[in-house]
Design a protein around this motif. Structure first.
Motif, PDB file in Angstrom:
ATOM      1  N   VAL A   1       0.847  -1.200   0.000  1.00 23.22           N
ATOM      2  CA  VAL A   1       0.000   0.000   0.000  1.00 23.22           C
ATOM      3  C   VAL A   1       0.887   1.256   0.000  1.00 23.22           C
ATOM      4  CG1 VAL A   1      -1.739   1.309   1.298  1.00 23.22           C
ATOM      5  CG2 VAL A   1      -1.880  -1.192   1.183  1.00 23.22           C
ATOM      6  N   ALA A   2       1.893   1.250   0.868  1.00 23.91           N
ATOM      7  CA  ALA A   2       2.747   2.438   1.027  1.00 23.91           C
ATOM      8  C   ALA A   2       3.456   2.810  -0.270  1.00 23.91           C
ATOM      9  CB  ALA A   2       3.780   2.192   2.131  1.00 23.91           C
ATOM     10  N   THR A   3       3.872   1.793  -1.032  1.00 27.92           N
ATOM     11  CA  THR A   3       4.631   2.086  -2.248  1.00 27.92           C
ATOM     12  C   THR A   3       3.725   2.404  -3.435  1.00 27.92           C
ATOM     13  OG1 THR A   3       4.743  -0.277  -2.692  1.00 27.92           O
ATOM     14  CG2 THR A   3       6.657   0.731  -1.624  1.00 27.92           C
ATOM     15  N   PHE A   4       2.418   2.199  -3.261  1.00 30.99           N
ATOM     16  CA  PHE A   4       1.491   2.468  -4.366  1.00 30.99           C
ATOM     17  C   PHE A   4       1.239   3.963  -4.524  1.00 30.99           C
ATOM     18  CE2 PHE A   4      -2.632   2.907  -6.434  1.00 30.99           C
ATOM     19  CZ  PHE A   4      -2.537   1.968  -7.456  1.00 30.99           C
ATOM     20  N   TYR A   5       1.185   4.668  -3.420  1.00 31.51           N
ATOM     21  CA  TYR A   5       0.767   6.067  -3.461  1.00 31.51           C
ATOM     22  C   TYR A   5       1.965   7.004  -3.574  1.00 31.51           C
ATOM     23  CZ  TYR A   5      -3.738   4.101  -2.364  1.00 31.51           C
ATOM     24  OH  TYR A   5      -4.899   3.373  -2.431  1.00 31.51           O
ATOM     25  N   ASN A   6       1.772   8.048  -4.371  1.00 30.86           N
ATOM     26  CA  ASN A   6       2.891   8.934  -4.724  1.00 30.86           C
ATOM     27  C   ASN A   6       3.497   9.638  -3.519  1.00 30.86           C
ATOM     28  OD1 ASN A   6       2.269   8.278  -7.338  1.00 30.86           O
ATOM     29  ND2 ASN A   6       1.213  10.190  -7.785  1.00 30.86           N
ATOM     30  N   LEU A   7       2.695   9.964  -2.533  1.00 28.64           N
ATOM     31  CA  LEU A   7       3.177  10.872  -1.494  1.00 28.64           C
ATOM     32  C   LEU A   7       3.422  10.233  -0.142  1.00 28.64           C
ATOM     33  CD1 LEU A   7       1.264  14.091  -2.465  1.00 28.64           C
ATOM     34  CD2 LEU A   7       3.642  13.512  -2.856  1.00 28.64           C
ATOM     35  N   ILE A   8       3.569   8.910  -0.145  1.00 29.35           N
ATOM     36  CA  ILE A   8       4.136   8.267   1.038  1.00 29.35           C
ATOM     37  C   ILE A   8       5.615   8.079   0.711  1.00 29.35           C
ATOM     38  CG2 ILE A   8       4.207   6.117   2.388  1.00 29.35           C
ATOM     39  CD1 ILE A   8       1.825   7.952   3.052  1.00 29.35           C
ATOM     40  N   PHE A   9       6.464   8.655   1.525  1.00 28.55           N
ATOM     41  CA  PHE A   9       7.896   8.636   1.229  1.00 28.55           C
ATOM     42  C   PHE A   9       8.563   7.493   1.969  1.00 28.55           C
ATOM     43  CE2 PHE A   9       6.788  13.313   1.133  1.00 28.55           C
ATOM     44  CZ  PHE A   9       6.622  13.344  -0.250  1.00 28.55           C
ATOM     45  N   ARG A  10       9.140   6.576   1.199  1.00 28.13           N
ATOM     46  CA  ARG A  10       9.849   5.449   1.812  1.00 28.13           C
ATOM     47  C   ARG A  10      11.354   5.707   1.874  1.00 28.13           C
ATOM     48  NH1 ARG A  10      10.148   2.206   4.237  1.00 28.13           N
ATOM     49  NH2 ARG A  10       9.981   0.069   3.431  1.00 28.13           N
ATOM     50  N   LYS A  11      11.736   6.935   1.525  1.00 31.08           N
ATOM     51  CA  LYS A  11      13.139   7.362   1.666  1.00 31.08           C
ATOM     52  C   LYS A  11      13.104   8.684   2.406  1.00 31.08           C
ATOM     53  CE  LYS A  11      14.762   6.072  -2.894  1.00 31.08           C
ATOM     54  NZ  LYS A  11      15.334   6.693  -4.076  1.00 31.08           N
ATOM     55  N   PRO A  12      14.183   9.050   3.106  1.00 33.74           N
ATOM     56  CA  PRO A  12      14.196  10.346   3.790  1.00 33.74           C
ATOM     57  C   PRO A  12      14.043  11.479   2.782  1.00 33.74           C
ATOM     58  CG  PRO A  12      16.111   9.012   4.415  1.00 33.74           C
ATOM     59  CD  PRO A  12      15.439   8.307   3.292  1.00 33.74           C
ATOM     60  N   VAL A  13      13.370  12.525   3.188  1.00 31.14           N
ATOM     61  CA  VAL A  13      13.201  13.696   2.327  1.00 31.14           C
ATOM     62  C   VAL A  13      13.695  14.936   3.070  1.00 31.14           C
ATOM     63  CG1 VAL A  13      11.274  12.810   0.951  1.00 31.14           C
ATOM     64  CG2 VAL A  13      10.802  13.901   3.148  1.00 31.14           C
ATOM     65  N   GLY A  14      13.814  16.027   2.321  1.00 33.23           N
ATOM     66  CA  GLY A  14      14.282  17.270   2.921  1.00 33.23           C
ATOM     67  C   GLY A  14      13.203  17.941   3.757  1.00 33.23           C
ATOM     68  N   ARG A  15      13.589  19.087   4.354  1.00 32.99           N
ATOM     69  CA  ARG A  15      12.627  19.812   5.198  1.00 32.99           C
ATOM     70  C   ARG A  15      11.476  20.388   4.367  1.00 32.99           C
ATOM     71  NH1 ARG A  15      17.527  21.412   6.888  1.00 32.99           N
ATOM     72  NH2 ARG A  15      17.461  23.492   5.933  1.00 32.99           N
ATOM     73  N   ASN A  16      11.785  20.737   3.124  1.00 37.27           N
ATOM     74  CA  ASN A  16      10.770  21.300   2.234  1.00 37.27           C
ATOM     75  C   ASN A  16      10.683  20.464   0.964  1.00 37.27           C
ATOM     76  OD1 ASN A  16      10.298  23.841   3.826  1.00 37.27           O
ATOM     77  ND2 ASN A  16      12.492  24.023   3.401  1.00 37.27           N
ATOM     78  N   ILE A  17       9.465  20.182   0.556  1.00 38.92           N
ATOM     79  CA  ILE A  17       9.287  19.345  -0.626  1.00 38.92           C
ATOM     80  C   ILE A  17       8.712  20.173  -1.758  1.00 38.92           C
ATOM     81  CG2 ILE A  17       8.125  17.300  -1.546  1.00 38.92           C
ATOM     82  CD1 ILE A  17       8.482  16.121   1.192  1.00 38.92           C
ATOM     83  N   ILE A  18       9.472  20.230  -2.851  1.00 35.29           N
ATOM     84  CA  ILE A  18       9.013  20.956  -4.033  1.00 35.29           C
ATOM     85  C   ILE A  18       8.363  19.954  -4.976  1.00 35.29           C
ATOM     86  CG2 ILE A  18       9.672  22.407  -5.983  1.00 35.29           C
ATOM     87  CD1 ILE A  18      12.193  23.187  -4.431  1.00 35.29           C
ATOM     88  N   LEU A  19       7.093  20.194  -5.295  1.00 35.25           N
ATOM     89  CA  LEU A  19       6.379  19.338  -6.236  1.00 35.25           C
ATOM     90  C   LEU A  19       6.110  20.165  -7.483  1.00 35.25           C
ATOM     91  CD1 LEU A  19       3.872  17.849  -3.667  1.00 35.25           C
ATOM     92  CD2 LEU A  19       5.766  16.612  -4.715  1.00 35.25           C
TER      93      LEU A  19
END
Lengths: 422, 154
Positions: free
Chosen positions: B60-78
């Protein structure tokens, strides 16, 4: 000209709170509906010829009429599909941010018509302003007795929840949306059984688009004949039409269903930008066939657009101009569809990335003459009936019509071994 | 281990649905809100709480675009890379972001200030090109405008 959906929406002030909404006639449709038999409402909506505004264009009342009504104790669900994610589409955002009570009122009446006791707004994460407003409006509606137990003393109960998705185009497909709400991967389900009979958690469920539901209070208040009279053409009501691309005033307008493409582009969008020429348009989002200059005077309603070989879809048009490469344009679309394929069925999972790669190689000047036949083969293999849901057939619509109307541009890329626009 | 606050919020969602695991997407969102992303440890802790296998929750987690399975920065640019923004020139905005931040799509700046991701249509096509940073939508982008916007995010 009447604009029932947007009459109380203004970008210059915040959306109406419950008190203000009631003062302009809001929630009258709920008061009226509860004096009617549920089937009477369904009949009225069916007679109004309201068709689903999410893109499929199915008669809304008829969809409701498939819900079994013989077991009063059975749990049923009503869901507002607010997962607007069709590229080039930005119409439901206006309704959600501009007048959330109109949607809630439409949902209450619709839930009453099918005797559903639980409802969801399935909202796209990106619409976080809408999320705040809807959450607030739902609380107001509970406090005023329009939601909850024993609504207005009728014995009818309705709970309403807001669910914000976390991003995947597939969630807009109604059976995939149900899987997402059940905490699963948003893959489509086999039909039949249709959701009207076995939907969310196996219970009868109606999923309707936001714009569809927002029409319901007005139909209840003013009647089916009034609704039909709003449109000069074969399809009833008004439509939110949008235009994006190289026009002077991109935007969104509520107009009679059946307004022509030329009127939309020239009168409402202020014509093409200086120095840009119209080459074609996707009339209703990424998954619709191109229409070109010869189609400018057709009425933008379900029947007329279908007769011209495309679909009205969401009614939000994306314009291809003469400074934009048609191959690059179609490649962008197929990149999107390939990425958003859920992977459930083979033709879509394997076929879409293949078309994307072929298009990219043509765009980069590495195409071969036989690639055009290969692309055409894909449009057949991924056409209607060969895949599990409508995603891949939708993806093939701009590709097949792009190959038809802009063939010379494809050939030029292959012959000159480069993109003439770069 | 889930925190008491995370458990409280997740249990609130579980109470709203007839089947416990139907709340698993909400649970992922709640934990991601607290921790920024979903690590293997977080995933296992949520799965245990939801009575699911870690594998099922991972699907389920890997299906959706905005569940991050890797660390991300403080701000996310989409950055929207769909069709209206393509026509209106998102590629120029991307090139500018690449030059300014020295990262490509899918990457995070070494100081963890920004993660840059492509995103399908953001539903503001009459104002293309557009992007979102965290919860904020920016419309009718130009390179100059973008420079000003980036300054707001530390």
């Amino acid at each position: 000209m009447e604009t029932p959906l947007t009459q109380h929406i203004s970008i210059n002030r915040p959306s109406l709170n419950l008190k203000d909404y009631v003062s302009v006639g809001g929630y009258q449709a709920v008061h009226r509906a509860i004096t009617m038999a549920p089937q009477e409402i369904t009949k009225m909506v069916q007679d109004s010829n309201l068709k689903g505004r999410g893109g499929a264009g199915f008669n809304t009342g008829m969809k409701w009429s498939f819900v079994p009504m013989n077991d009063a104790a059975q749990t049923k669900y009503l869901i507002a599909n607010a997962d607007e994610m069709e590229p080039g589409t930005f119409k439901d955002r206006l309704l959600l941010e501009g007048n959330p009570h109109q949607l809630i009122e439409g949902m209450i009446v619709s839930a009453y018509a099918i005797q559903a006791n639980i409802s969801y707004v399935f909202l796209r994460w990106a619409y976080n302003k809408a999320a705040r407003l809807i959450r607030y409006a739902i609380d107001e509606a509970y406090a005023a007795g329009y939601l909850g137990k024993n609504i207005l003393g009728t014995g009818f109960n309705l709970e309403m929840h807001l669910h914000t998705g976390i991003g995947r185009y597939m969630c807009g497909e109604e059976t995939a949306l149900l899987n997402a709400l059940e905490g699963k991967r948003a893959t489509p389900r086999t039909k039949p059984p249709f959701p009207q009979v076995s939907g969310l958690f196996g219970k009868p469920t109606i999923v309707n688009n936001v714009e569809t539901l927002c029409n319901i209070p007005h139909i209840i208040n003013k009647g089916a004949d009034w609704f039909k009279s709003l449109s000069p053409g074969a399809d009833a009501g008004t439509k939110l039409y949008g235009i994006s691309g190289k026009v002077n005033k991109p935007g969104l307008w509520e107009l009679p269903m059946g307004t022509t493409m030329r009127q939309l582009i020239e009168e409402h969008a202020g014509g093409m930008k200086n120095g840009f020429k119209f080459r074609g348009a996707l009339p209703g989002g990424a998954s619709t066939d191109f229409l070109v200059e010869e189609h400018l005077d057709i009425k933008m309603d379900y029947k007329s657009v279908a007769a011209a070989g495309s679909r009205l879809g969401t009614g939000t048009m994306i314009i291809l101009d003469d400074h934009t490469c048609p191959v690059g344009f179609v490649h962008n679309l197929e990149h999107f569809f390939a990425q958003e394929s859920c992977g459930w069925c083979t033709p879509c999972r394997e076929g879409l990335p293949w078309t994307e790669k072929i298009l990219l190689s043509i765009e980069n000047g590495e195409g071969r003459p036989e690639d055009l036949e290969l692309l055409e083969m894909h449009t057949k293999y991924m056409g209607p009936g060969n895949t599990f849901c409508a995603l891949a057939p939708g993806a093939m619509e701009p590709l097949q019509s792009g190959l038809k109307y802009f063939r010379e541009d494809f050939e030029k890329h292959i012959n000159e071994k480069k993109c003439p626009w770069r | 281990m889930l925190s008491a606050e995370e458990i409280m919020k997740i249990d609130h969602e579980i109470a709203l649905v007839p089947v416990r695991k139907a709340a698993c997407i909400e649970a992922l969102k709640i934990v991601q809100d607290h921790r920024g992303w979903i690590s293997d440890e977080s995933l296992e802790a949520i799965a245990t709480h939801m009575d699911m296998s870690a594998e099922e929750l991972e699907s389920v987690a890997t299906f959706y675009n905005l569940i991050f399975r890797k660390p991300v920065g403080r701000n996310i640019i989409l950055l929207c890379d769909s069709i209206s923004c393509y026509v209106m020139g998102y590629e120029k905005i991307y090139e500018h972001l690449e030059a300014r931040l020295h990262i490509k799509f899918g990457e995070t700046t070494p100081d963890a200030r920004f993660t840059l991701l492509p995103n399908p249509c953001l539903g503001a096509c009459d104002h293309a090109p557009v992007l979102m940073i965290n919860d904020d939508l920016y419309k009718n982008l130009t390179n100059d405008k973008l420079d000003e916007i980036l300054k707001e995010y530390k």
